[in-house]
Design a protein around this motif. Sequence first.
Motif, PDB file in Angstrom:
ATOM      1  N   VAL A 277       0.725   4.733  -9.918  1.00 15.61           N
ATOM      2  CA  VAL A 277       1.732   3.790  -9.852  1.00 15.61           C
ATOM      3  C   VAL A 277       1.028   2.507 -10.267  1.00 15.61           C
ATOM      4  O   VAL A 277       0.084   2.159 -10.216  1.00 15.61           O
ATOM      5  CB  VAL A 277       1.998   3.508  -8.294  1.00 15.61           C
ATOM      6  CG1 VAL A 277       3.150   2.427  -8.205  1.00 15.61           C
ATOM      7  CG2 VAL A 277       2.523   4.782  -7.692  1.00 15.61           C
ATOM      8  N   PRO A 278       2.000   1.805 -11.390  1.00 15.14           N
ATOM      9  CA  PRO A 278       1.339   0.618 -12.123  1.00 15.14           C
ATOM     10  C   PRO A 278       1.298  -0.265 -10.779  1.00 15.14           C
ATOM     11  O   PRO A 278       2.173  -0.514  -9.980  1.00 15.14           O
ATOM     12  CB  PRO A 278       2.571   0.242 -12.986  1.00 15.14           C
ATOM     13  CG  PRO A 278       3.500   1.592 -13.175  1.00 15.14           C
ATOM     14  CD  PRO A 278       3.061   2.590 -11.931  1.00 15.14           C
ATOM     15  N   ALA A 279       0.130  -1.336 -11.152  1.00 19.03           N
ATOM     16  CA  ALA A 279      -0.258  -2.465 -10.002  1.00 19.03           C
ATOM     17  C   ALA A 279       1.051  -3.190  -9.685  1.00 19.03           C
ATOM     18  O   ALA A 279       1.408  -3.693  -8.739  1.00 19.03           O
ATOM     19  CB  ALA A 279      -1.284  -3.099 -10.581  1.00 19.03           C
ATOM     20  N   GLU A 280       1.846  -3.498 -10.926  1.00 15.99           N
ATOM     21  CA  GLU A 280       3.096  -4.386 -10.663  1.00 15.99           C
ATOM     22  C   GLU A 280       3.997  -3.954  -9.730  1.00 15.99           C
ATOM     23  O   GLU A 280       4.768  -4.707  -9.082  1.00 15.99           O
ATOM     24  CB  GLU A 280       3.480  -4.898 -11.748  1.00 15.99           C
ATOM     25  CG  GLU A 280       4.012  -3.877 -12.728  1.00 15.99           C
ATOM     26  CD  GLU A 280       2.829  -3.396 -13.925  1.00 15.99           C
ATOM     27  OE1 GLU A 280       3.230  -2.596 -14.776  1.00 15.99           O
ATOM     28  OE2 GLU A 280       1.684  -3.915 -13.605  1.00 15.99           O
TER      29      GLU A 280
ATOM     30  N   ALA B 141       0.909  -1.250   0.172  1.00 14.09           N
ATOM     31  CA  ALA B 141      -0.168  -0.115  -0.050  1.00 14.09           C
ATOM     32  C   ALA B 141       0.884   1.190  -0.033  1.00 14.09           C
ATOM     33  O   ALA B 141       0.657   2.393  -0.661  1.00 14.09           O
ATOM     34  CB  ALA B 141      -0.839   0.171   1.238  1.00 14.09           C
ATOM     35  N   GLU B 142       1.771   1.275   0.717  1.00  9.50           N
ATOM     36  CA  GLU B 142       2.714   2.336   0.748  1.00  9.50           C
ATOM     37  C   GLU B 142       3.442   2.681  -0.404  1.00  9.50           C
ATOM     38  O   GLU B 142       3.821   3.631  -0.922  1.00  9.50           O
ATOM     39  CB  GLU B 142       3.822   2.181   1.962  1.00  9.50           C
ATOM     40  CG  GLU B 142       3.083   2.338   3.441  1.00  9.50           C
ATOM     41  CD  GLU B 142       4.202   2.134   4.579  1.00  9.50           C
ATOM     42  OE1 GLU B 142       5.043   1.873   4.363  1.00  9.50           O
ATOM     43  OE2 GLU B 142       3.796   2.405   5.799  1.00  9.50           O
ATOM     44  N   ARG B 143       3.847   1.437  -1.131  1.00  5.32           N
ATOM     45  CA  ARG B 143       4.653   1.716  -2.487  1.00  5.32           C
ATOM     46  C   ARG B 143       3.569   2.370  -3.241  1.00  5.32           C
ATOM     47  O   ARG B 143       3.852   3.176  -4.274  1.00  5.32           O
ATOM     48  CB  ARG B 143       4.837   0.319  -2.994  1.00  5.32           C
ATOM     49  CG  ARG B 143       6.142  -0.182  -2.569  1.00  5.32           C
ATOM     50  CD  ARG B 143       6.510  -1.479  -3.440  1.00  5.32           C
ATOM     51  NE  ARG B 143       7.772  -1.962  -2.926  1.00  5.32           N
ATOM     52  CZ  ARG B 143       8.440  -3.047  -3.483  1.00  5.32           C
ATOM     53  NH1 ARG B 143       7.639  -3.830  -4.213  1.00  5.32           N
ATOM     54  NH2 ARG B 143       9.418  -3.337  -3.035  1.00  5.32           N
ATOM     55  N   HIS B 144       2.200   2.046  -3.526  1.00  4.31           N
ATOM     56  CA  HIS B 144       1.331   2.748  -4.194  1.00  4.31           C
ATOM     57  C   HIS B 144       1.021   4.115  -3.777  1.00  4.31           C
ATOM     58  O   HIS B 144       1.159   4.879  -4.796  1.00  4.31           O
ATOM     59  CB  HIS B 144      -0.056   1.987  -4.209  1.00  4.31           C
ATOM     60  CG  HIS B 144      -1.068   2.630  -5.010  1.00  4.31           C
ATOM     61  ND1 HIS B 144      -1.119   2.235  -6.355  1.00  4.31           N
ATOM     62  CD2 HIS B 144      -2.160   3.363  -4.529  1.00  4.31           C
ATOM     63  CE1 HIS B 144      -2.204   2.951  -6.859  1.00  4.31           C
ATOM     64  NE2 HIS B 144      -2.743   3.642  -5.749  1.00  4.31           N
ATOM     65  N   ALA B 145       1.069   4.407  -2.572  1.00  2.00           N
ATOM     66  CA  ALA B 145       0.545   5.773  -2.094  1.00  2.00           C
ATOM     67  C   ALA B 145       1.764   6.581  -2.151  1.00  2.00           C
ATOM     68  O   ALA B 145       1.721   8.009  -2.382  1.00  2.00           O
ATOM     69  CB  ALA B 145       0.082   5.690  -0.492  1.00  2.00           C
TER      70      ALA B 145
ATOM     71  N   LYS C 211      -0.293  -7.301  -3.003  1.00  2.00           N
ATOM     72  CA  LYS C 211      -0.387  -6.565  -4.350  1.00  2.00           C
ATOM     73  C   LYS C 211      -1.845  -5.567  -4.192  1.00  2.00           C
ATOM     74  O   LYS C 211      -2.877  -6.261  -3.866  1.00  2.00           O
ATOM     75  CB  LYS C 211      -0.352  -7.449  -5.328  1.00  2.00           C
ATOM     76  CG  LYS C 211      -0.632  -6.607  -6.768  1.00  2.00           C
ATOM     77  CD  LYS C 211      -0.453  -7.419  -7.950  1.00  2.00           C
ATOM     78  CE  LYS C 211      -0.644  -6.536  -9.237  1.00  2.00           C
ATOM     79  NZ  LYS C 211      -0.454  -7.502 -10.322  1.00  2.00           N
ATOM     80  N   VAL C 212      -1.626  -4.183  -4.405  1.00  2.00           N
ATOM     81  CA  VAL C 212      -2.826  -3.356  -4.533  1.00  2.00           C
ATOM     82  C   VAL C 212      -3.904  -3.931  -5.689  1.00  2.00           C
ATOM     83  O   VAL C 212      -3.193  -4.131  -6.587  1.00  2.00           O
ATOM     84  CB  VAL C 212      -2.337  -2.015  -4.591  1.00  2.00           C
ATOM     85  CG1 VAL C 212      -3.654  -0.964  -4.879  1.00  2.00           C
ATOM     86  CG2 VAL C 212      -1.451  -1.455  -3.424  1.00  2.00           C
ATOM     87  N   ASN C 213      -4.934  -4.256  -5.245  1.00  2.00           N
ATOM     88  CA  ASN C 213      -5.977  -4.562  -6.162  1.00  2.00           C
ATOM     89  C   ASN C 213      -6.723  -3.443  -6.688  1.00  2.00           C
ATOM     90  O   ASN C 213      -7.310  -3.698  -7.759  1.00  2.00           O
ATOM     91  CB  ASN C 213      -6.803  -5.971  -5.571  1.00  2.00           C
ATOM     92  CG  ASN C 213      -6.154  -7.091  -5.187  1.00  2.00           C
ATOM     93  OD1 ASN C 213      -6.221  -7.778  -4.306  1.00  2.00           O
ATOM     94  ND2 ASN C 213      -5.205  -7.531  -6.027  1.00  2.00           N
TER      95      ASN C 213
END
Length: 182
Positions: A151-154, A35-39, A68-70
């Motif tokens: 941010v790309p999901a991967e 989640a932190e990678r996404h945010a 993984k962020v869905n």
Amino acid sequence: MGSLLKKCEYHCTRSRLVSVGQLLKWMDSTACLSAERHAGSPCITNSVDDVHFDHTIGVGQVVNIKAKVNGAFTSSMKVGIAVSCEDPFSNCQWNVCNAFAIFCGMQVIPRTQAEQMEYSIAAERRWRMRLIPAEIITDLLSSSTEYKDPVPAERTQVESVALVLPPHIMAWMENVATIAAH
């Protein structure tokens, strides 16, 4: 495969088991990193749901946790979590559980004058997005110079692998004893 899994389960029930609380802690840490990678900022767990444990994990086995962020929404993210286990001696692998967690980004506290300006613009943009027609929203977004691509999901995928050893059990027992003593 079925008989091999039964053999692994038998071995696991005869050995010391990882507590569900410890496993949930590992799952939460792995999912939070995703989640932190996404945010791009610190996140906190809001809720965890749909946790169903299919099998147990014993000392000496390898735990693999993938998150993984869905989905990302206005103020929250849904992170999928999959936990599997491997017996390193028999090469037997099995699914332990799957779950979904909801994370929220921590509130941004603007400190510098530039950050305060960005925060004000973001608050204004949010207010306008709720009250004005879609054409004006599109106009507002296209004129913004501070737009950040999602941010790309991967890139949000995080994997955590741990070998469960007897010292883990001793540390957990010490924590429980300390809590009980208080």
